[in-house]
Scaffold this motif. Structure first.
Motif: not given
Ligand code: WT7
Length: 656
Positions: A320, A396-398, A420-425, A510, A522, A525, A531, A536
């Motif tokens: 992030t 970062g999480e739900p 509410d922004t969903w994404w991952q590394t 997810d 979301i 996992r 989380n 993670r």
């Molecule tokens: C995991 C990724 C993305 C930057 C921070 C974490 C969870 C992430 C959300 C959200 C629900 C979310 C997922 C994902 N997650 N954003 N908005 N709502 N869950 O990055 O360490 O790569 O973790 O974080 O489970 O797979 P990360």
């Protein structure tokens, strides 16, 4: 993959909706549903055309690319034949405009010291450190580890690496010496940039001593030099011939370092993240696609405008911070805030005080922080004028709907949209998010895929689910520019982890729910990843660490619901011998995890057991362990296939 259906069983009935205000929508970058839908459709119908046009209009190239997209996941290549530099796009191009004297970074240290770097000043520092890297023999393609506190020098070091083409590998300050050794070894880093320490909750978190320990006894032969920033002023051991002070090097450096034109697919950074198996993987992101991804998503999602002061509270040690403190905002020429310390120092009002003093307009934080603020009480934000805020974000999480509502009311004054922004590394940038000028917000729903993102829900056996009001496994059907390129040094592992279970898709790990109108929520996992406060961890990774304690024969780790952290870590441990003094054994286990991974991975609960619930083939039935940890003792399901069903009663009785 374990117990998919179990992890996706929760159903959320949420009917509250908050439409965008007409005033907000009128000025937003994406300001109507029609505009969003047209963009999304165009990106789906002609991805290369959509992204190719943006790459030309929104980035500056030394040499334009030949083709926007070649190949399929995960061997896709973006903007092939082009030459570009991330540092140039984040700095030099703004110097040609009025932004030259605009604040690029507004930084605040925990003790209250502040620094503002204009684009011009930041450019100057970055050029100097790029010169230092040259002098130290760092060449394009070399890896550089950054293990630093949240100080401007971290952003300077990142941008300097990008300028010369060195690939940075940032390690969060909460990781241990052993974790640094592993990551340095995997990346074969030549240089480490660190600091004496940083401030957190009024105390110094030392860093240089951990770097020293990570290098002890020739453990990391690839590392040639260590550069040390003086932040806290505490004593550090400087090893002759290896360790150099940042300020000494910078005092003698010229500031005339041009950005090196790099191939579009040149490796920009490696960031280690946990998966469901063993050791963390080095997620690799490259230059042009990543930059375009974070540039566009910063603008679309946060509605970044030139007059905004934008603050993302993440640590740059996590993705992030890479994407939404440094690269995305700076590429847009925005003013980005950076804070060194804790939200509860000197008191629970620190963030609100900073928002009031710096007149922050856009604020991006994590659900775990929001839940802590709720617990600390409304009196803290109420003591401050938060009227400068115009948009809030979470990641970062739900996010639980109660926390969402509190954020909306108490921080946003019912005036600010919440994205509410969903994404991952691995995704590099945001893929699914509500859009402030477009979406009816529904608490707990990340909502819509951004343009260029094609999410699907899959059944456990990999079939696409067409209907709405369903749950399934979240996968992405088509590549996007900032998608992971490889796991460093082991491409097979990348293919295996993300692209093999469901052929033709990127699998996220997810589970998600889709509502009647196609919004995504979301759920969390579905693999063995926990989380914890948005951080993670793989259960296997924590188990391996626990097993290094001399008290331990075997262990099994699961997550459990935690009021503040989202998930806590619950460890079931078979001890070496009878444990007369459980406190002593626990203390040793915690110390071992701290040594192997870092204090951030310490289990919240440790239960000593005489056996683990295993099937006849020797597989641990984690479903049962999760249920006990969640205190759902009456819904353990079928235990008849266990080798020794009696062990379940003991585990239930001994729950901590
Ligand atoms: C995991 C990724 C993305 C930057 C921070 C974490 C969870 C992430 C959300 C959200 C629900 C979310 C997922 C994902 N997650 N954003 N908005 N709502 N869950 O990055 O360490 O790569 O973790 O974080 O489970 O797979 P990360």
């Amino acid at each position: 993959m374990s117990d998919v259906s179990n992890a996706i069983e929760s159903v959320l009935h949420e009917d509250r909706k908050f439409p965008p205000s007409p005033e907000f929508a009128a000025h937003a970058h994406i300001s109507s549903e029609k505009q969003y839908q047209d963009m999304w459709q165009r990106a789906k119908d002609d991805p290369a055309g959509f992204w190719g046009e943006l790459a030309l209009s929104e980035l500056e190239w030394f040499k334009p690319f030949d083709k926007a997209l070649e190949g399929t996941m995960p061997e896709n290549k973006w903007f092939t034949g082009g030459r570009i530099n991330v540092s140039y796009n984040c700095l030099d191009r703004h110097l040609k405009t009025w932004r030259k004297n605009k604040a690029a970074i507004i930084w605040e240290g925990e003790p209250g010291d502040t620094r503002t770097l204009t684009y011009q000043q930041l450019h100057h520092e970055v050029c100097k450190f790029a010169r230092v890297l040259d002098k130290l023999g760092i060449k394009a393609g070399d890896r550089v580890t950054l293990y630093m506190p949240m100080i401007p020098e971290l952003a300077i070091a990142m941008l300097a690496c990008a300028r010369v083409g060195a690939t940075h590998s940032i390690i969060f300050g909460g990781f241990s010496a052993d974790a640094i050794t592993d990551r340095n070894h995997d990346a074969q880093s030549k240089l480490i940039v660190t600091a004496d320490g940083g401030w957190r909750r009024g105390k110094e978190i030392t860093l240089k001593d951990k770097v020293d320990a990570s290098l002890e006894g020739g453990k990391s032969p690839s590392v040639e030099k260590v550069v040390v920033v003086r932040r806290t002023g505490s004593d550090v051991d400087m090893v002759e011939g290896r360790d150099l002070w940042w300020h000494d090097l910078m005092d003698n450096a010229d500031a005339d370092r041009e950005a090196t034109p790099l191939d579009s697919e040149h490796p920009l950074f490696i960031l280690y993240t946990s998966g469901s198996t063993g050791k963390p993987k080095g997620v690799l992101h490259t230059t042009a696609g990543y930059l375009l991804g974070v540039t566009m998503t910063s603008r679309w999602v946060f509605d970044l405008k030139d007059e905004d002061t934008y603050w993302c509270t993440a640590d740059i040690g996590w993705v992030t911070g890479h994407s939404y403190i440094v690269y995305g905002p700076l590429s847009n020429g925005a003013t980005t805030m950076m804070y060194e310390g804790a939200p509860n120092w000197p008191d629970y009002g620190r963030f609100w005080d900073m928002i009031e003093r710096h007149k922050v307009n856009i604020f991006y934080t994590a659900p775990t922080a929001i839940r802590a603020f709720v617990k600390w009480g409304d009196e803290w934000p109420q003591q401050h004028d938060l009227s400068s805020l115009r948009l809030l974000g979470t990641v970062g999480e739900p996010i639980n709907p109660e926390a969402w509502m509190w954020y909306h009311r108490t921080i946003g004054g019912e005036r600010c949209p919440v994205v509410d922004t969903w994404w991952q590394t691995e995704t590099g940038g945001i893929l699914i998010s509500s859009l402030a000028g477009v979406t009816d917000e529904k608490p707990g729903y990340a909502a819509w895929p951004l343009p260029g993102v094609q999410p699907v829900l899959l059944t456990a056996d990999g079939k696409e689910i067409a209907e709405n009001e369903v749950e399934g496994l979240l996968a992405i059907k088509f590549p996007w520019p900032s998608i992971i390129r490889t796991t460093y040094g082991d491409h097979g592992r990348c293919r295996q982890t993300y692209f093999s279970n469901y052929k033709g898709y990127y699998f996220t790990g997810d589970g998600a729910r889709r509502d009647a109108e196609g919004r995504y929520r979301i759920i969390g996992r579905v693999d063995d990843v926990i989380n914890v406060s948005g951080h993670r961890f793989g259960t296997a990774e924590i188990e391996n660490a626990i097993n290094e304690s001399e008290w331990v024969v075997e262990s099994a780790v699961v997550g459990f619901p935690h009021d503040i952290k989202g998930q806590g870590i619950y460890a079931y441990v078979i001890a070496e011998k009878h444990v007369d003094d459980p406190d002593k054994a626990r203390a040793d286990i915690l110390a071992t995890v701290t040594k192997v991974i870092g204090p951030i991975a310490k289990p919240d609960k440790i239960q000593f057991v005489s056996g683990l619930p295993k099937t006849r083939s020797g597989k641990i039935m984690r479903r049962i362990l999760r249920k006990v940890a969640e205190n759902e003792l009456n819904s353990l399901g079928d235990t008849s296939t266990l080798l020794d069903p009696a062990v379940v009663d003991e585990i239930k009785a001994g729950r901590v």
